[in-house]
Design a protein around this motif. Sequence first.
Motif, PDB file in Angstrom:
ATOM      1  N   PHE A 155      22.703 -60.929   1.964  1.00 25.78           N
ATOM      2  CA  PHE A 155      21.483 -61.275   2.697  1.00 25.78           C
ATOM      3  C   PHE A 155      20.352 -60.327   2.315  1.00 25.78           C
ATOM      4  CE2 PHE A 155      23.405 -64.486   4.995  1.00 25.78           C
ATOM      5  CZ  PHE A 155      22.696 -64.905   6.107  1.00 25.78           C
ATOM      6  N   GLU A 156      20.651 -59.038   2.289  1.00 23.90           N
ATOM      7  CA  GLU A 156      19.620 -58.061   1.975  1.00 23.90           C
ATOM      8  C   GLU A 156      19.066 -58.265   0.566  1.00 23.90           C
ATOM      9  OE1 GLU A 156      20.537 -54.002   3.015  1.00 23.90           O
ATOM     10  OE2 GLU A 156      21.227 -54.602   4.995  1.00 23.90           O
ATOM     11  N   ARG A 157      19.934 -58.596  -0.402  1.00 24.73           N
ATOM     12  CA  ARG A 157      19.472 -58.849  -1.768  1.00 24.73           C
ATOM     13  C   ARG A 157      18.533 -60.058  -1.806  1.00 24.73           C
ATOM     14  NH1 ARG A 157      23.944 -56.809  -2.708  1.00 24.73           N
ATOM     15  NH2 ARG A 157      25.573 -58.244  -3.231  1.00 24.73           N
ATOM     16  N   ILE A 158      18.923 -61.118  -1.121  1.00 30.88           N
ATOM     17  CA  ILE A 158      18.108 -62.340  -1.106  1.00 30.88           C
ATOM     18  C   ILE A 158      16.776 -62.080  -0.416  1.00 30.88           C
ATOM     19  CG2 ILE A 158      17.966 -64.680  -0.142  1.00 30.88           C
ATOM     20  CD1 ILE A 158      21.103 -64.772  -0.621  1.00 30.88           C
ATOM     21  N   LEU A 159      16.790 -61.380   0.696  1.00 29.43           N
ATOM     22  CA  LEU A 159      15.541 -61.076   1.410  1.00 29.43           C
ATOM     23  C   LEU A 159      14.630 -60.173   0.580  1.00 29.43           C
ATOM     24  CD1 LEU A 159      17.023 -60.560   4.967  1.00 29.43           C
ATOM     25  CD2 LEU A 159      15.515 -62.426   4.257  1.00 29.43           C
ATOM     26  N   ARG A 160      15.219 -59.203  -0.073  1.00 21.94           N
ATOM     27  CA  ARG A 160      14.447 -58.287  -0.931  1.00 21.94           C
ATOM     28  C   ARG A 160      13.817 -59.072  -2.084  1.00 21.94           C
ATOM     29  NH1 ARG A 160      15.796 -52.201  -2.698  1.00 21.94           N
ATOM     30  NH2 ARG A 160      16.490 -52.036  -0.557  1.00 21.94           N
ATOM     31  N   ASP A 161      14.625 -59.893  -2.765  1.00 22.56           N
ATOM     32  CA  ASP A 161      14.111 -60.714  -3.865  1.00 22.56           C
ATOM     33  C   ASP A 161      13.080 -61.727  -3.370  1.00 22.56           C
ATOM     34  OD1 ASP A 161      15.774 -59.324  -5.577  1.00 22.56           O
ATOM     35  OD2 ASP A 161      17.268 -60.942  -5.733  1.00 22.56           O
ATOM     36  N   GLY A 162      13.249 -62.202  -2.140  1.00 19.86           N
ATOM     37  CA  GLY A 162      12.313 -63.169  -1.568  1.00 19.86           C
ATOM     38  C   GLY A 162      10.896 -62.652  -1.469  1.00 19.86           C
ATOM     39  N   LEU A 163      10.740 -61.341  -1.321  1.00 17.41           N
ATOM     40  CA  LEU A 163       9.394 -60.767  -1.250  1.00 17.41           C
ATOM     41  C   LEU A 163       8.607 -60.997  -2.532  1.00 17.41           C
ATOM     42  CD1 LEU A 163      10.181 -57.355   0.497  1.00 17.41           C
ATOM     43  CD2 LEU A 163       9.296 -59.457   1.565  1.00 17.41           C
ATOM     44  N   ASN A 164       9.316 -61.165  -3.659  1.00 21.65           N
ATOM     45  CA  ASN A 164       8.647 -61.378  -4.950  1.00 21.65           C
ATOM     46  C   ASN A 164       7.866 -62.687  -4.997  1.00 21.65           C
ATOM     47  OD1 ASN A 164       9.677 -58.969  -6.008  1.00 21.65           O
ATOM     48  ND2 ASN A 164      11.575 -59.980  -6.627  1.00 21.65           N
ATOM     49  N   ARG A 165       8.092 -63.583  -4.055  1.00 24.85           N
ATOM     50  CA  ARG A 165       7.363 -64.858  -4.017  1.00 24.85           C
ATOM     51  C   ARG A 165       5.897 -64.676  -3.632  1.00 24.85           C
ATOM     52  NH1 ARG A 165      10.494 -67.978   0.481  1.00 24.85           N
ATOM     53  NH2 ARG A 165      10.428 -65.873   1.346  1.00 24.85           N
ATOM     54  N   PHE A 166       5.576 -63.512  -3.057  1.00 26.81           N
ATOM     55  CA  PHE A 166       4.268 -63.322  -2.441  1.00 26.81           C
ATOM     56  C   PHE A 166       3.479 -62.217  -3.145  1.00 26.81           C
ATOM     57  CE2 PHE A 166       7.396 -64.458   0.888  1.00 26.81           C
ATOM     58  CZ  PHE A 166       6.952 -65.741   1.142  1.00 26.81           C
ATOM     59  N   LYS A 167       2.292 -62.569  -3.611  1.00 27.97           N
ATOM     60  CA  LYS A 167       1.437 -61.593  -4.303  1.00 27.97           C
ATOM     61  C   LYS A 167       0.792 -60.608  -3.335  1.00 27.97           C
ATOM     62  CE  LYS A 167       0.463 -64.431  -8.334  1.00 27.97           C
ATOM     63  NZ  LYS A 167       1.692 -64.056  -8.932  1.00 27.97           N
ATOM     64  N   ASN A 168       0.777 -60.929  -2.055  1.00 27.58           N
ATOM     65  CA  ASN A 168       0.138 -60.070  -1.056  1.00 27.58           C
ATOM     66  C   ASN A 168       1.092 -59.037  -0.457  1.00 27.58           C
ATOM     67  OD1 ASN A 168       1.468 -62.342   0.115  1.00 27.58           O
ATOM     68  ND2 ASN A 168       0.440 -61.958   2.057  1.00 27.58           N
ATOM     69  N   ILE A 169       2.326 -58.960  -0.979  1.00 31.05           N
ATOM     70  CA  ILE A 169       3.305 -58.004  -0.460  1.00 31.05           C
ATOM     71  C   ILE A 169       3.637 -56.979  -1.533  1.00 31.05           C
ATOM     72  CG2 ILE A 169       5.673 -57.677   0.368  1.00 31.05           C
ATOM     73  CD1 ILE A 169       5.510 -60.374   1.700  1.00 31.05           C
ATOM     74  N   THR A 170       3.608 -55.707  -1.128  1.00 31.15           N
ATOM     75  CA  THR A 170       4.062 -54.625  -1.999  1.00 31.15           C
ATOM     76  C   THR A 170       5.285 -54.000  -1.356  1.00 31.15           C
ATOM     77  OG1 THR A 170       1.796 -54.177  -2.708  1.00 31.15           O
ATOM     78  CG2 THR A 170       3.431 -52.447  -3.122  1.00 31.15           C
ATOM     79  N   LEU A 171       6.387 -53.964  -2.095  1.00 38.30           N
ATOM     80  CA  LEU A 171       7.613 -53.331  -1.616  1.00 38.30           C
ATOM     81  C   LEU A 171       7.661 -51.906  -2.152  1.00 38.30           C
ATOM     82  CD1 LEU A 171      10.435 -53.267  -0.317  1.00 38.30           C
ATOM     83  CD2 LEU A 171      11.324 -54.297  -2.423  1.00 38.30           C
ATOM     84  N   PHE A 172       7.706 -50.946  -1.242  1.00 38.10           N
ATOM     85  CA  PHE A 172       7.875 -49.539  -1.596  1.00 38.10           C
ATOM     86  C   PHE A 172       9.356 -49.219  -1.420  1.00 38.10           C
ATOM     87  CE2 PHE A 172       3.411 -49.846  -0.571  1.00 38.10           C
ATOM     88  CZ  PHE A 172       2.807 -49.023  -1.511  1.00 38.10           C
ATOM     89  N   SER A 173      10.124 -49.491  -2.448  1.00 36.32           N
ATOM     90  CA  SER A 173      11.563 -49.292  -2.412  1.00 36.32           C
ATOM     91  C   SER A 173      11.882 -47.860  -2.822  1.00 36.32           C
ATOM     92  CB  SER A 173      12.213 -50.292  -3.375  1.00 36.32           C
ATOM     93  OG  SER A 173      13.598 -50.151  -3.391  1.00 36.32           O
ATOM     94  N   GLY A 174      12.741 -47.185  -2.054  1.00 31.60           N
ATOM     95  CA  GLY A 174      13.057 -45.794  -2.331  1.00 31.60           C
ATOM     96  C   GLY A 174      12.044 -44.844  -1.721  1.00 31.60           C
ATOM     97  N   TYR A 175      11.317 -45.311  -0.718  1.00 32.75           N
ATOM     98  CA  TYR A 175      10.343 -44.500   0.011  1.00 32.75           C
ATOM     99  C   TYR A 175      10.783 -44.381   1.463  1.00 32.75           C
ATOM    100  CZ  TYR A 175       6.775 -44.844  -3.667  1.00 32.75           C
ATOM    101  OH  TYR A 175       6.074 -44.748  -4.834  1.00 32.75           O
ATOM    102  N   GLU A 176      10.405 -43.271   2.086  1.00 32.12           N
ATOM    103  CA  GLU A 176      10.647 -43.150   3.516  1.00 32.12           C
ATOM    104  C   GLU A 176       9.348 -42.816   4.222  1.00 32.12           C
ATOM    105  OE1 GLU A 176      13.221 -40.059   4.925  1.00 32.12           O
ATOM    106  OE2 GLU A 176      12.241 -38.523   3.726  1.00 32.12           O
ATOM    107  N   GLY A 177       9.228 -43.314   5.447  1.00 27.08           N
ATOM    108  CA  GLY A 177       8.083 -42.967   6.264  1.00 27.08           C
ATOM    109  C   GLY A 177       8.248 -41.544   6.760  1.00 27.08           C
ATOM    110  N   THR A 178       7.177 -40.774   6.687  1.00 28.47           N
ATOM    111  CA  THR A 178       7.240 -39.382   7.150  1.00 28.47           C
ATOM    112  C   THR A 178       6.334 -39.130   8.336  1.00 28.47           C
ATOM    113  OG1 THR A 178       5.571 -38.719   5.522  1.00 28.47           O
ATOM    114  CG2 THR A 178       7.902 -38.494   4.888  1.00 28.47           C
ATOM    115  N   GLY A 179       5.413 -40.040   8.607  1.00 25.17           N
ATOM    116  CA  GLY A 179       4.521 -39.870   9.746  1.00 25.17           C
ATOM    117  C   GLY A 179       3.655 -41.089   9.956  1.00 25.17           C
ATOM    118  N   ILE A 180       3.131 -41.198  11.159  1.00 20.57           N
ATOM    119  CA  ILE A 180       2.253 -42.311  11.501  1.00 20.57           C
ATOM    120  C   ILE A 180       1.217 -41.792  12.484  1.00 20.57           C
ATOM    121  CG2 ILE A 180       3.798 -43.125  13.334  1.00 20.57           C
ATOM    122  CD1 ILE A 180       2.932 -45.994  12.586  1.00 20.57           C
ATOM    123  N   SER A 181      -0.015 -42.233  12.302  1.00 16.74           N
ATOM    124  CA  SER A 181      -1.089 -41.848  13.221  1.00 16.74           C
ATOM    125  C   SER A 181      -2.043 -43.030  13.342  1.00 16.74           C
ATOM    126  CB  SER A 181      -1.819 -40.600  12.705  1.00 16.74           C
ATOM    127  OG  SER A 181      -2.357 -40.840  11.416  1.00 16.74           O
TER     128      SER A 181
END
Length: 191
Positions: A94-120
């Motif tokens: 499921f995760e592979r299909i969902l991840r690959d599914g993002l490639n259908r959309f030009k308005n989505i950027t996948l930051f794979s191998g990144y972690e959130g460190t803060g939010i404000s």
Amino acid sequence: MVLGNLLGNSALRIAVIEKQSEVYPIPRATHLDEETLRNFQLTGLMPQLEKHTCLFGKMEVCNENGERLFEEEIIQHGAEHGYAGSRFFDQPAFERILRDGLNRFKNITLFSGYEGTGISQNENEVSVQIRNLSNNEELTLNGKYAVGCDGGRSMVRTSLNIEMTALESAREWVIVDSILKDENEIGRAHV
């Protein structure tokens, strides 16, 4: 991944931040109910996802000699939400299909191998700080909204001082991962 696929056809520019650079190979969940299947249907990926599900049915636990130790019917009747009961599923697939599914959309950027460190946030925007786990490069993403779909150890919740209410299981349970001796039996394997 699910929310990115759900919002992909919108006019929004979307960043999806995923800590794992590759799909984690071991399932951490085992089944989906009918309502959740409807959410997956809205992604447009259900034809691919459904191939990695199996309706609840009869469960047999056998010993190494093939002798039945335990048997139980776990069929759910009814199709309240359009699907005939809950299903077991292969989470890594499921995760592979969902991840690959993002490639259908030009308005989505996948930051794979990144972690959130803060939010404000301020009155006009939200800023999310992220770090590349392979080279420690830090970036700041700015937008109107941030959605924290980051699980039990949520950086978003922690950063915003939002408490989590822990829910206890209604019953004790165990997950068993197994390897089939005979791959012809795969249609019967649910656990």
